[in-house]
Design a protein around this motif. Structure first.
Motif, PDB file in Angstrom:
ATOM      1  N   ALA A 407      54.097  78.907  62.242  1.00 35.66           N
ATOM      2  CA  ALA A 407      54.073  80.040  60.522  1.00 35.66           C
ATOM      3  C   ALA A 407      53.242  80.550  60.090  1.00 35.66           C
ATOM      4  CB  ALA A 407      54.102  78.269  59.017  1.00 35.66           C
ATOM      5  N   ALA A 408      51.891  80.848  61.165  1.00 36.86           N
ATOM      6  CA  ALA A 408      50.677  81.855  60.613  1.00 36.86           C
ATOM      7  C   ALA A 408      51.666  82.822  61.413  1.00 36.86           C
ATOM      8  CB  ALA A 408      49.359  81.535  61.097  1.00 36.86           C
ATOM      9  N   GLY A 409      51.876  82.634  62.368  1.00 37.17           N
ATOM     10  CA  GLY A 409      52.220  83.309  63.643  1.00 37.17           C
ATOM     11  C   GLY A 409      53.594  84.070  62.946  1.00 37.17           C
ATOM     12  N   ALA A 410      54.665  83.532  62.523  1.00 38.10           N
ATOM     13  CA  ALA A 410      55.692  84.769  62.047  1.00 38.10           C
ATOM     14  C   ALA A 410      55.119  85.431  60.772  1.00 38.10           C
ATOM     15  CB  ALA A 410      56.735  83.501  60.987  1.00 38.10           C
ATOM     16  N   GLN A 411      54.062  84.974  60.121  1.00 37.44           N
ATOM     17  CA  GLN A 411      53.829  85.856  59.185  1.00 37.44           C
ATOM     18  C   GLN A 411      53.059  87.378  59.464  1.00 37.44           C
ATOM     19  OE1 GLN A 411      54.471  85.573  55.707  1.00 37.44           O
ATOM     20  NE2 GLN A 411      54.911  83.267  57.357  1.00 37.44           N
ATOM     21  N   VAL A 412      53.097  86.934  60.872  1.00 34.63           N
ATOM     22  CA  VAL A 412      52.183  88.005  61.939  1.00 34.63           C
ATOM     23  C   VAL A 412      53.394  88.965  62.616  1.00 34.63           C
ATOM     24  CG1 VAL A 412      50.730  89.205  63.708  1.00 34.63           C
ATOM     25  CG2 VAL A 412      50.034  87.614  62.693  1.00 34.63           C
ATOM     26  N   LEU A 413      53.985  88.475  63.262  1.00 37.37           N
ATOM     27  CA  LEU A 413      55.215  88.751  64.389  1.00 37.37           C
ATOM     28  C   LEU A 413      57.111  89.013  63.084  1.00 37.37           C
ATOM     29  CD1 LEU A 413      55.441  86.420  66.656  1.00 37.37           C
ATOM     30  CD2 LEU A 413      54.583  88.255  66.983  1.00 37.37           C
ATOM     31  N   GLY A 414      56.791  88.649  61.377  1.00 36.89           N
ATOM     32  CA  GLY A 414      57.927  89.234  61.043  1.00 36.89           C
ATOM     33  C   GLY A 414      57.863  90.431  60.556  1.00 36.89           C
ATOM     34  N   PRO A 415      56.716  91.216  60.078  1.00 40.57           N
ATOM     35  CA  PRO A 415      56.720  92.213  59.540  1.00 40.57           C
ATOM     36  C   PRO A 415      56.978  93.522  60.871  1.00 40.57           C
ATOM     37  CG  PRO A 415      54.777  91.520  58.680  1.00 40.57           C
ATOM     38  CD  PRO A 415      55.061  90.610  59.510  1.00 40.57           C
ATOM     39  N   ILE A 416      56.803  93.365  62.052  1.00 39.53           N
ATOM     40  CA  ILE A 416      56.840  94.127  62.809  1.00 39.53           C
ATOM     41  C   ILE A 416      58.132  94.178  63.273  1.00 39.53           C
ATOM     42  CG2 ILE A 416      55.860  94.409  65.178  1.00 39.53           C
ATOM     43  CD1 ILE A 416      53.520  93.077  64.700  1.00 39.53           C
ATOM     44  N   ALA A 417      59.086  93.354  63.662  1.00 39.66           N
ATOM     45  CA  ALA A 417      60.391  92.912  64.039  1.00 39.66           C
ATOM     46  C   ALA A 417      61.026  93.756  62.921  1.00 39.66           C
ATOM     47  CB  ALA A 417      60.393  91.337  63.581  1.00 39.66           C
ATOM     48  N   SER A 418      61.151  93.165  61.298  1.00 37.59           N
ATOM     49  CA  SER A 418      61.751  93.825  60.993  1.00 37.59           C
ATOM     50  C   SER A 418      61.527  95.863  60.544  1.00 37.59           C
ATOM     51  CB  SER A 418      61.040  93.135  59.058  1.00 37.59           C
ATOM     52  OG  SER A 418      61.572  94.455  58.009  1.00 37.59           O
ATOM     53  N   VAL A 419      60.202  95.713  60.874  1.00 41.00           N
ATOM     54  CA  VAL A 419      60.747  97.409  61.330  1.00 41.00           C
ATOM     55  C   VAL A 419      61.293  97.827  62.066  1.00 41.00           C
ATOM     56  CG1 VAL A 419      58.919  99.446  61.182  1.00 41.00           C
ATOM     57  CG2 VAL A 419      58.485  97.675  59.712  1.00 41.00           C
ATOM     58  N   LEU A 420      61.176  96.955  63.145  1.00 42.79           N
ATOM     59  CA  LEU A 420      62.095  98.089  64.659  1.00 42.79           C
ATOM     60  C   LEU A 420      63.491  97.390  64.047  1.00 42.79           C
ATOM     61  CD1 LEU A 420      59.094  96.001  67.372  1.00 42.79           C
ATOM     62  CD2 LEU A 420      59.882  99.198  66.439  1.00 42.79           C
ATOM     63  N   ALA A 421      63.629  96.487  63.902  1.00 48.79           N
ATOM     64  CA  ALA A 421      65.077  95.888  63.718  1.00 48.79           C
ATOM     65  C   ALA A 421      65.725  96.765  62.337  1.00 48.79           C
ATOM     66  CB  ALA A 421      65.360  94.627  62.443  1.00 48.79           C
TER      67      ALA A 421
END
Length: 439
Positions: A407-421
């Motif tokens: 869950a904590a990792g999703a907060q770090v990776l989610g914004p990165i993936a969102s911007v790139l997607a």
């Protein structure tokens, strides 16, 4: 009368060295158009008619008439009987070679074939899962010659990798079975074996028939028809490589007896007329001595005509400025087998980047690697050692990535993936990541 063998004599100081050097190395993997067309027809026929087509081509090409494919199936008892019927010396040699090959590939599996994973500070797990293939097919040549060593080199790493089923195909022209090949299949743990060969055997392995099971990967060398068939079925199944003619490059400093080097050049030249044997040496007098040994030893060789044709057509004795230049030229060639026939092999080994297998020191003949040293003898040819490797345990495994995001990792990776997607215009990708973000 045996033909004379005069490998092309070159010196790197000659003005036209580059042109002659490139011409001597040239070999094309392109198959004759007629072979490609015939192979395409055979593959399509086997894919459509299965066993019936395999039986027809086996009857036509191998002169072997059988009522069904069960009659061309080698039962485990027959393989064991072949092993038990060998002279004791052959049984012991097979077992000793198999054990050395197995030990080497077990070490290889431990070093490069295990699963692994780690966790980030936030608890995210990342890793790799290594699993063996379910079923593989090994092709063993059986036309001009029989190769029990190829059975060991293909089947044992598959067995060590954990492959569930190993299916062997081997042509037996006119029904002539080689007992060493059958015995090797017994020693190496082959699951099932069929006495069929050629493009039809490759097709049967790739597509499956009522009798021959479809496999996940096909390994092992063969003639032009086999190579063309493997190239065409790639994608339906995996393959190891498209092998060209055998090659040996001897990097010599003049300290090894010339007779030894001459015989090592013969050891690949005797395979076929297109095989390539090259000597690189900074000592012109030593090159003369090797040529003298070639002249003296050739007439006594049973395959003298093939050796002579190979050395005359594709062989070369190259005088280099020094050993450093010889190493640089070796890297350009990227040979299948590279012998460092020197009193200081470990001095030169760090300079050598590209080779299927490197044999260090005067006592390390290439033939020991072919049979019993332990490393695999199925090697990249025709310069492909620049980017490919010997057959190994890793060829019979596949790798799956492991990803478990906390869950904590999703907060770090989610914004990165969102911007790139969003940047790629893939909004569902972005939204899938964003939904997991905490308000």
């Amino acid at each position: 009368m045996t033909s004379a063998a005069r490998p092309l004599r070159l010196a790197t100081t000659e003005a036209d060295f580059e042109a002659q050097f490139k011409a001597r190395l040239h070999w094309s993997a392109d198959t004759d158009a007629a072979i490609e067309q015939r192979v395409a027809e055979i593959l399509a026929d086997v894919q459509q008619r299965g066993d019936a087509a395999v039986l027809e081509y086996t009857r036509r090409f191998d002169g072997l008439d059988a009522p069904d494919l069960q009659a061309l199936t080698l039962q485990p008892g027959e393989l064991k009987a072949a092993f038990d019927g060998l002279p004791a010396a052959q049984r012991e040699a097979l077992q000793a070679a198999a054990q050395r090959v197995r030990t080497y590939h077990e070490a290889q599996k431990k070093a490069s074939g295990e699963s692994w994973s780690y966790r980030d500070a936030d608890g995210t797990l990342l890793g790799q899962k290594v699993t063996p293939l379910d079923r593989v097919g090994i092709y063993v040549p059986g036309g001009k010659a029989a190769y029990p060593s190829s059975v060991l080199m293909n089947a044992i790493p598959a067995h060590v990798a954990g492959v569930g089923e190993i299916i062997m195909v081997v042509p037996t022209p006119r029904g002539e079975k080689n007992m060493l090949v059958l015995a090797a299949a017994h020693v190496a743990g082959v699951t099932r074996a069929f006495t069929v060969g050629g493009a039809q055997a490759v097709a049967a392995l790739a597509y499956g028939t009522a009798t021959v099971p479809a496999v996940d990967k096909i390994t092992g060398p063969g003639n032009a028809y086999v190579a063309a068939a493997k190239r065409r079925v790639f994608g339906t199944v995996g393959i190891d490589m498209i092998a060209g003619p055998s090659e040996i490059l001897v990097l010599a400093d003049g300290s090894t007896p010339p007779d030894w080097v001459a015989m090592d050049l013969f050891s690949q030249a005797e395979h076929d007329e297109l095989a390539q044997s090259i000597l690189l040496c900074p000592d012109a007098a030593y090159i003369d001595a090797v040529q003298e040994a070639i002249d003296r030893l050739l007439p006594a060789m049973p395959r003298a005509e093939i050796i002579a044709a190979s050395l005359n057509g594709r062989g070369a004795l190259i005088h280099t400025r020094d050993m450093q230049e010889a190493c640089a030229i070796s890297n350009r060639i990227a040979p299948e087998h590279l012998e460092v026939s020197s009193s200081e092999p470990h001095r030169w080994e760090p300079l050598l980047k590209h080779a299927g297998a490197i044999f260090l020191g005067a006592y390390t003949s290439e033939s020991l690697g072919d049979y019993c040293a332990g490393p695999n003898h199925v090697l990249p040819t025709s310069g492909t050692a620049r980017f490919s490797s010997p057959l190994g345990v890793y060829d019979f495994q596949k790798r799956s990535s492991l990803i478990e995001v906390s869950a904590a990792g999703a907060q770090v990776l989610g914004p990165i993936a969102s911007v790139l997607a969003h940047g790629e215009g893939l909004q569902a990708h972005a939204r899938a990541a964003e939904l997991r973000l905490k308000p």
